[in-house]
Design a protein around this motif. Structure first.
Motif, PDB file in Angstrom:
ATOM      1  N   LEU A   1      21.392 -24.748 -30.791  1.00  0.00           N
ATOM      2  CA  LEU A   1      21.913 -24.016 -29.627  1.00  0.00           C
ATOM      3  C   LEU A   1      22.790 -22.851 -30.084  1.00  0.00           C
ATOM      4  O   LEU A   1      22.667 -21.724 -29.590  1.00  0.00           O
ATOM      5  CB  LEU A   1      22.722 -24.971 -28.737  1.00  0.00           C
ATOM      6  CG  LEU A   1      23.531 -24.298 -27.620  1.00  0.00           C
ATOM      7  CD1 LEU A   1      22.610 -23.598 -26.621  1.00  0.00           C
ATOM      8  CD2 LEU A   1      24.417 -25.304 -26.885  1.00  0.00           C
ATOM      9  N   PHE A   2      23.663 -23.139 -31.039  1.00  0.00           N
ATOM     10  CA  PHE A   2      24.608 -22.125 -31.534  1.00  0.00           C
ATOM     11  C   PHE A   2      23.853 -20.872 -31.997  1.00  0.00           C
ATOM     12  O   PHE A   2      24.226 -19.753 -31.667  1.00  0.00           O
ATOM     13  CB  PHE A   2      25.402 -22.727 -32.691  1.00  0.00           C
ATOM     14  CG  PHE A   2      26.453 -21.822 -33.273  1.00  0.00           C
ATOM     15  CD1 PHE A   2      27.667 -21.629 -32.622  1.00  0.00           C
ATOM     16  CD2 PHE A   2      26.241 -21.171 -34.484  1.00  0.00           C
ATOM     17  CE1 PHE A   2      28.650 -20.798 -33.161  1.00  0.00           C
ATOM     18  CE2 PHE A   2      27.209 -20.343 -35.033  1.00  0.00           C
ATOM     19  CZ  PHE A   2      28.421 -20.161 -34.367  1.00  0.00           C
ATOM     20  N   ASP A   3      22.744 -21.114 -32.713  1.00  0.00           N
ATOM     21  CA  ASP A   3      21.980 -19.971 -33.238  1.00  0.00           C
ATOM     22  C   ASP A   3      21.292 -19.156 -32.150  1.00  0.00           C
ATOM     23  O   ASP A   3      21.058 -17.966 -32.326  1.00  0.00           O
ATOM     24  CB  ASP A   3      20.934 -20.456 -34.254  1.00  0.00           C
ATOM     25  CG  ASP A   3      21.595 -20.870 -35.563  1.00  0.00           C
ATOM     26  OD1 ASP A   3      22.722 -20.390 -35.810  1.00  0.00           O
ATOM     27  OD2 ASP A   3      21.012 -21.671 -36.316  1.00  0.00           O
TER      28      ASP A   3
ATOM     29  N   ASN B   1      25.961 -19.822 -19.014  1.00  0.00           N
ATOM     30  CA  ASN B   1      26.946 -18.807 -19.394  1.00  0.00           C
ATOM     31  C   ASN B   1      27.676 -19.302 -20.629  1.00  0.00           C
ATOM     32  O   ASN B   1      27.416 -20.402 -21.118  1.00  0.00           O
ATOM     33  CB  ASN B   1      27.904 -18.504 -18.238  1.00  0.00           C
ATOM     34  CG  ASN B   1      28.614 -19.753 -17.769  1.00  0.00           C
ATOM     35  OD1 ASN B   1      29.036 -20.582 -18.580  1.00  0.00           O
ATOM     36  ND2 ASN B   1      28.729 -19.913 -16.468  1.00  0.00           N
ATOM     37  N   LEU B   2      28.563 -18.501 -21.106  1.00  0.00           N
ATOM     38  CA  LEU B   2      29.241 -18.822 -22.356  1.00  0.00           C
ATOM     39  C   LEU B   2      29.964 -20.170 -22.290  1.00  0.00           C
ATOM     40  O   LEU B   2      29.802 -21.017 -23.176  1.00  0.00           O
ATOM     41  CB  LEU B   2      30.225 -17.690 -22.712  1.00  0.00           C
ATOM     42  CG  LEU B   2      31.024 -17.873 -23.979  1.00  0.00           C
ATOM     43  CD1 LEU B   2      30.119 -18.019 -25.186  1.00  0.00           C
ATOM     44  CD2 LEU B   2      31.976 -16.693 -24.179  1.00  0.00           C
ATOM     45  N   THR B   3      30.752 -20.368 -21.231  1.00  0.00           N
ATOM     46  CA  THR B   3      31.527 -21.607 -21.133  1.00  0.00           C
ATOM     47  C   THR B   3      30.607 -22.820 -21.064  1.00  0.00           C
ATOM     48  O   THR B   3      30.855 -23.835 -21.718  1.00  0.00           O
ATOM     49  CB  THR B   3      32.429 -21.574 -19.891  1.00  0.00           C
ATOM     50  OG1 THR B   3      33.178 -20.371 -19.916  1.00  0.00           O
ATOM     51  CG2 THR B   3      33.370 -22.751 -19.869  1.00  0.00           C
ATOM     52  N   LEU B   4      29.533 -22.697 -20.271  1.00  0.00           N
ATOM     53  CA  LEU B   4      28.607 -23.821 -20.145  1.00  0.00           C
ATOM     54  C   LEU B   4      27.955 -24.118 -21.500  1.00  0.00           C
ATOM     55  O   LEU B   4      27.856 -25.271 -21.918  1.00  0.00           O
ATOM     56  CB  LEU B   4      27.554 -23.511 -19.079  1.00  0.00           C
ATOM     57  CG  LEU B   4      26.569 -24.632 -18.749  1.00  0.00           C
ATOM     58  CD1 LEU B   4      27.293 -25.914 -18.366  1.00  0.00           C
ATOM     59  CD2 LEU B   4      25.643 -24.215 -17.617  1.00  0.00           C
ATOM     60  N   ASN B   5      27.525 -23.080 -22.203  1.00  0.00           N
ATOM     61  CA  ASN B   5      26.946 -23.288 -23.528  1.00  0.00           C
ATOM     62  C   ASN B   5      27.955 -23.927 -24.478  1.00  0.00           C
ATOM     63  O   ASN B   5      27.600 -24.802 -25.268  1.00  0.00           O
ATOM     64  CB  ASN B   5      26.450 -21.958 -24.110  1.00  0.00           C
ATOM     65  CG  ASN B   5      25.052 -21.627 -23.613  1.00  0.00           C
ATOM     66  OD1 ASN B   5      24.285 -22.510 -23.244  1.00  0.00           O
ATOM     67  ND2 ASN B   5      24.722 -20.347 -23.587  1.00  0.00           N
ATOM     68  N   ASN B   6      29.175 -23.487 -24.385  1.00  0.00           N
ATOM     69  CA  ASN B   6      30.220 -24.089 -25.225  1.00  0.00           C
ATOM     70  C   ASN B   6      30.392 -25.570 -24.904  1.00  0.00           C
ATOM     71  O   ASN B   6      30.613 -26.384 -25.796  1.00  0.00           O
ATOM     72  CB  ASN B   6      31.554 -23.360 -25.031  1.00  0.00           C
ATOM     73  CG  ASN B   6      31.595 -22.052 -25.778  1.00  0.00           C
ATOM     74  OD1 ASN B   6      30.761 -21.790 -26.635  1.00  0.00           O
ATOM     75  ND2 ASN B   6      32.564 -21.223 -25.455  1.00  0.00           N
ATOM     76  N   ALA B   7      30.287 -25.895 -23.621  1.00  0.00           N
ATOM     77  CA  ALA B   7      30.430 -27.299 -23.212  1.00  0.00           C
ATOM     78  C   ALA B   7      29.260 -28.134 -23.765  1.00  0.00           C
ATOM     79  O   ALA B   7      29.447 -29.269 -24.196  1.00  0.00           O
ATOM     80  CB  ALA B   7      30.503 -27.403 -21.694  1.00  0.00           C
ATOM     81  N   VAL B   8      28.050 -27.551 -23.754  1.00  0.00           N
ATOM     82  CA  VAL B   8      26.883 -28.262 -24.312  1.00  0.00           C
ATOM     83  C   VAL B   8      27.080 -28.460 -25.817  1.00  0.00           C
ATOM     84  O   VAL B   8      26.870 -29.546 -26.361  1.00  0.00           O
ATOM     85  CB  VAL B   8      25.565 -27.476 -24.050  1.00  0.00           C
ATOM     86  CG1 VAL B   8      24.388 -28.197 -24.707  1.00  0.00           C
ATOM     87  CG2 VAL B   8      25.321 -27.308 -22.556  1.00  0.00           C
ATOM     88  N   LEU B   9      27.542 -27.387 -26.451  1.00  0.00           N
ATOM     89  CA  LEU B   9      27.812 -27.420 -27.886  1.00  0.00           C
ATOM     90  C   LEU B   9      28.786 -28.553 -28.217  1.00  0.00           C
ATOM     91  O   LEU B   9      28.558 -29.366 -29.118  1.00  0.00           O
ATOM     92  CB  LEU B   9      28.448 -26.070 -28.257  1.00  0.00           C
ATOM     93  CG  LEU B   9      28.283 -25.520 -29.654  1.00  0.00           C
ATOM     94  CD1 LEU B   9      26.822 -25.397 -30.001  1.00  0.00           C
ATOM     95  CD2 LEU B   9      28.955 -24.143 -29.736  1.00  0.00           C
TER      96      LEU B   9
ATOM     97  N   PRO C   1      23.280 -16.253 -26.767  1.00  0.00           N
ATOM     98  CA  PRO C   1      23.331 -14.790 -26.731  1.00  0.00           C
ATOM     99  C   PRO C   1      24.744 -14.260 -26.957  1.00  0.00           C
ATOM    100  O   PRO C   1      24.924 -13.156 -27.465  1.00  0.00           O
ATOM    101  CB  PRO C   1      22.840 -14.440 -25.325  1.00  0.00           C
ATOM    102  CG  PRO C   1      22.954 -15.691 -24.523  1.00  0.00           C
ATOM    103  CD  PRO C   1      22.895 -16.844 -25.479  1.00  0.00           C
ATOM    104  N   GLU C   2      25.719 -15.066 -26.577  1.00  0.00           N
ATOM    105  CA  GLU C   2      27.099 -14.622 -26.736  1.00  0.00           C
ATOM    106  C   GLU C   2      27.901 -15.789 -27.296  1.00  0.00           C
ATOM    107  O   GLU C   2      27.714 -16.929 -26.879  1.00  0.00           O
ATOM    108  CB  GLU C   2      27.649 -14.241 -25.356  1.00  0.00           C
ATOM    109  CG  GLU C   2      28.945 -13.490 -25.376  1.00  0.00           C
ATOM    110  CD  GLU C   2      29.566 -13.422 -23.968  1.00  0.00           C
ATOM    111  OE1 GLU C   2      30.733 -13.018 -23.881  1.00  0.00           O
ATOM    112  OE2 GLU C   2      28.896 -13.773 -22.986  1.00  0.00           O
ATOM    113  N   LYS C   3      28.741 -15.513 -28.282  1.00  0.00           N
ATOM    114  CA  LYS C   3      29.587 -16.574 -28.849  1.00  0.00           C
ATOM    115  C   LYS C   3      31.022 -16.093 -28.814  1.00  0.00           C
ATOM    116  O   LYS C   3      31.281 -14.910 -29.021  1.00  0.00           O
ATOM    117  CB  LYS C   3      29.214 -16.845 -30.303  1.00  0.00           C
ATOM    118  CG  LYS C   3      27.813 -17.306 -30.559  1.00  0.00           C
ATOM    119  CD  LYS C   3      27.624 -17.538 -32.058  1.00  0.00           C
ATOM    120  CE  LYS C   3      26.214 -17.866 -32.449  1.00  0.00           C
ATOM    121  NZ  LYS C   3      25.283 -16.753 -32.427  1.00  0.00           N
ATOM    122  N   ASP C   4      31.926 -17.007 -28.576  1.00  0.00           N
ATOM    123  CA  ASP C   4      33.335 -16.622 -28.681  1.00  0.00           C
ATOM    124  C   ASP C   4      34.019 -17.546 -29.690  1.00  0.00           C
ATOM    125  O   ASP C   4      33.374 -18.369 -30.338  1.00  0.00           O
ATOM    126  CB  ASP C   4      34.023 -16.637 -27.307  1.00  0.00           C
ATOM    127  CG  ASP C   4      34.127 -18.039 -26.734  1.00  0.00           C
ATOM    128  OD1 ASP C   4      33.611 -18.987 -27.363  1.00  0.00           O
ATOM    129  OD2 ASP C   4      34.723 -18.188 -25.659  1.00  0.00           O
TER     130      ASP C   4
END
Length: 700
Positions: free
Chosen positions: A284-286, A261-269, A289-292
């Motif tokens: 990953l950023f590219d 999910n968004l938060t998890l992806n942000n944490a990986v980022l 599917p959803e960025k905030d």
DNA sequence: TTAGGGTTAG
């Protein structure tokens, strides 16, 4: 905060510096206050038109969907409605306490709870406590939370899993990881949230090792982790700068079907960025599917931290909206990479753009940039500070830090008193800066007092940084035994910085046995720290243990450990000049070396003898040139300053490492013999040399 | 009809 006053600040420190890009003066997401207040009125009208519960629920659902339910405006409205209920029941009290707990004003939650104890015929129940404890966490109100904990136990709710999980989070957030762990251990039937809470607080409390250990325990107990667990684990990887493990965690997430999910992806980022792999972050950023705003800001941070400002500015431009966090990333990365002028230039741009409004973080970084620019600019820092109306704890702490860096311990203490008068509660950062001020100014008794009062009087649990500062204070003043006792009594495991502080003291006070002990601890914790081998080598050399010296030298070579090279920079006539140890590359190097010979001659006449004890035996022998002066980079920079700057201009030098004793003596003598003011900023602090004296009183 | 844990800048 008053914008017009900040404008004043901007003009007084307008830097003549060009940034990779000048941002647009207007931000695309300016909140229109008129629009907002008319929407408030419309929603309230809708609520008041409701004639039954079904209609009200519909409005509520709509408010939740659009997110406006959490607009602080409606909490006030809810409060007004609440105040009109003649005898609110427990459910109603709980609802209000919950609303305040996650509002901008969590202290109201505590007040409502207290009102409830007197005004409600029913006792608080298992729903009440988690809300109140959450409010106490938000407020970092250790004493209040402890009292609430006690009440929960008295009401026989001490074993409720929701309450216990909240308490783990609460104690951890307040910095008492020991207690957080104890509550966790005592939790009878731990669920995934119990594990998540304890892993998260350890990860956030600068104990990534423990967080990862707990994750392993969780696996061993066969508790299935979820996305929240992995966010905590990734945060720990980032802090440890453990890219390999971080990559393993990403595989683990994929293999175990943990939903992205968004938060998890942000944490990986964030993990990739912290581990220095901006490339993987970008991949990953590219594909996210959803960025905030957090995703964009993290990416921006990645480029800024790696010094790629062109790309950083490009991300900044491409962001859907630039909030204050994005501006702060730029200001802080410039400030922290020793580019205070660029930091101030960004601050200026922010001022010109009118929105967003600078916050405490902006001011902290801007104040830090001011202090970096030297004594003259510390006055500017005071102006920035005085011009700010809303000073939060970090702004006060930044000011304390500014004084600490300049060795103005008494001024730092004065600011602290004023902070208390202004009813701002000190936090962990305040005490770190305060102890640092005591250390730099040799205020041993004051340091001791702050250290031992911080927890009982202010509820701030000493962390590893506070211990390191205290060990430093005690060590510098020759109280080695007390320093050792303090380390032995530590509730948290001592880190390399704590042993490092002790080691530094040993070097000065000549306690070689203790130094060896400190070194062996440090080598375990930080085996690639080059400076440590240098210190250890010096200690062996002083005691004549030459075999050990050569063994150590071989070890360093075998391990391929590179030292950070000493580098000093000085600004003259609009450009920055950098010097390395024994540098021959500067176009004016002939003039510089002949100036150094002249200096050496004049110093000799006043009885100066080079202090070679600061020479780093064997490990740095390549630095030892056959010159009258040992040519550390700061000496080259000062000589260049003497040639290039007019006598009325102060010679401002910035060095990446700590200044050595010999350079310090030479700088003092030059300030007297040549009638010059020299400002030398080293890794930790400022030295102001004038008339043969240094502002640090030779205590650093 | 109420509940606990999550990512960015000091």
């Amino acid at each position: 905060m008053c914008l017009c006053k900040c404008d004043q600040v901007a003009t007084l420190s307008t830097p003549l510096i060009s940034l990779p890009r000048h941002p647009n003066p207007s931000s695309p997401t300016t909140v229109n206050n008129d629009l907002r207040s008319s929407s408030h009125t419309a929603v309230i009208a809708q609520i008041e038109q409701c004639t039954n519960i079904a209609q009200l629920k519909q409005v509520h659902a709509q408010m939740l969907r659009t997110g406006i339910f959490f607009d602080p405006y409606y909490i006030d409205y809810a409060r007004q409605v609440f105040d009109q209920i003649p005898h609110p029941n427990l459910y109603t009290w709980n609802t209000l306490i919950r609303a305040y707990a996650s509002s901008a004003d969590p202290v109201e939650s505590i007040f409502v709870f207290l009102d409830m104890l007197y005004g409600c015929s029913e006792c608080p129940n298992k729903y009440t406590y988690p809300f109140v404890i959450k409010a106490a966490s938000e407020l970092r109100a250790l004493l209040t939370g402890r009292a609430v904990h006690g009440m929960a136990i008295k009401s026989s709710l001490g074993l409720d899993i929701y309450i216990l999980n909240s308490l783990v989070h609460f104690y951890g957030t307040c910095g008492d990881l020991d207690l957080a762990r104890r509550v966790f251990v005592k939790t009878p039937k731990k669920d995934v949230v119990s594990w998540n809470s304890v892993i998260t607080v350890f990860a956030q409390g600068n104990c990534p090792e423990e967080a990862l250990e707990l994750f392993k325990e969780m696996e061993a107990e066969n508790v299935e982790p979820n996305d929240v667990t992995m966010v905590g684990v990734l945060s720990a990887c980032g802090q440890k700068v453990d890219l390999e493990f971080g990559r393993w965690v990403c595989l683990y997430i994929a293999r175990n079907g943990i939903t992205e999910n968004l938060t998890l992806n942000n944490a990986v980022l964030d993990m990739y960025v912290k581990c220095g792999s901006v490339e993987e972050a970008k991949i990953l950023f590219d594909r996210m599917p959803e960025k905030d705003i957090v995703s964009w800001t993290t990416m921006l941070d990645g480029y800024a931290q790696s010094g790629n400002y062109d790309k950083a500015w490009r991300i900044f431009d491409a962001m859907p909206s630039q909030d204050i966090a994005a501006w702060n990333v730029l200001i802080s990365s410039y400030e922290q990479s020793g580019k205070p002028k660029e930091a101030l230039a960004v601050f200026n741009e922010l001022q010109k753009s009118k929105s967003p409004i600078p916050d405490g973080v902006t001011l902290v970084n801007t104040l830090a940039a001011c202090s970096q620019l030297g004594a003259i600019d510390l006055d500017k820092a005071l102006e920035v500070f005085n011009s700010v109306e809303s000073r939060d704890v970090f702004v006060w702490s930044a000011m304390i830090s500014g004084f600490a860096m300049h060795g103005q311990g008494r001024d730092a203490l004065d600011i602290f008193s004023k902070m208390l008068e202004a009813k701002v509660n000190p936090n962990a950062v305040t005490f770190t800066n305060l102890l640092c001020a005591c250390s730099h100014a040799g205020l041993v008794d004051e340091g001791r007092m702050f250290f031992y009062q911080m927890e009982p009087a202010y509820g701030v649990v000493p962390g590893v940084k506070h211990y390191a500062c205290m060990v430093d204070i005690l060590g510098r003043s020759g109280n080695l035994e007390e320093a050792v006792e303090l380390i032995e009594k530590m509730k948290i495991p001592p880190t390399a910085s704590v042993w490092g502080a002790l080691l530094g003291a040993c070097g000065r006070n000549g306690s070689f046995e203790l130094a060896e002990k400190a070194c062996s601890h440090m080598l375990e914790l930080d085996p690639r720290n080059h400076g440590l081998y240098v210190l250890l080598s010096n200690i062996y050399a002083k005691t004549g243990k030459w075999e050990e010296v050569s063994g150590l030298r071989k070890l360093v070579q075998d391990l391929g450990i590179k030292k950070e090279r000493g580098c000093s920079s000085i600004e003259a006539n609009g450009s920055v000049h950098e010097f390395l140890v024994g540098d021959n590359f500067h176009p004016m190097c002939k003039e510089i070396y002949s100036k150094l010979d002249e200096i050496a001659g004049r110093l000799k006449l006043v009885g100066y003898v080079p202090n070679k004890s600061h020479l780093l035996h064997f490990l740095e022998e390549e630095d030892m040139k056959d010159h009258a002066l040992i040519l550390h980079s700061e000496k080259l920079a000062i000589a260049f300053g003497l040639i290039s700057l007019s006598p009325s201009q102060p010679i401002q030098v910035v060095k990446n490492l700590c200044v050595c004793g010999d350079c310090h003596t030479v700088a003092k003598l030059i300030s007297k013999l040549y009638g010059r003011v020299i400002l030398l900023r080293d890794r930790y602090r400022f030295h102001h040399f004038k008339d043969g004296h240094c502002s640090c009183n030779d205590y650093w």
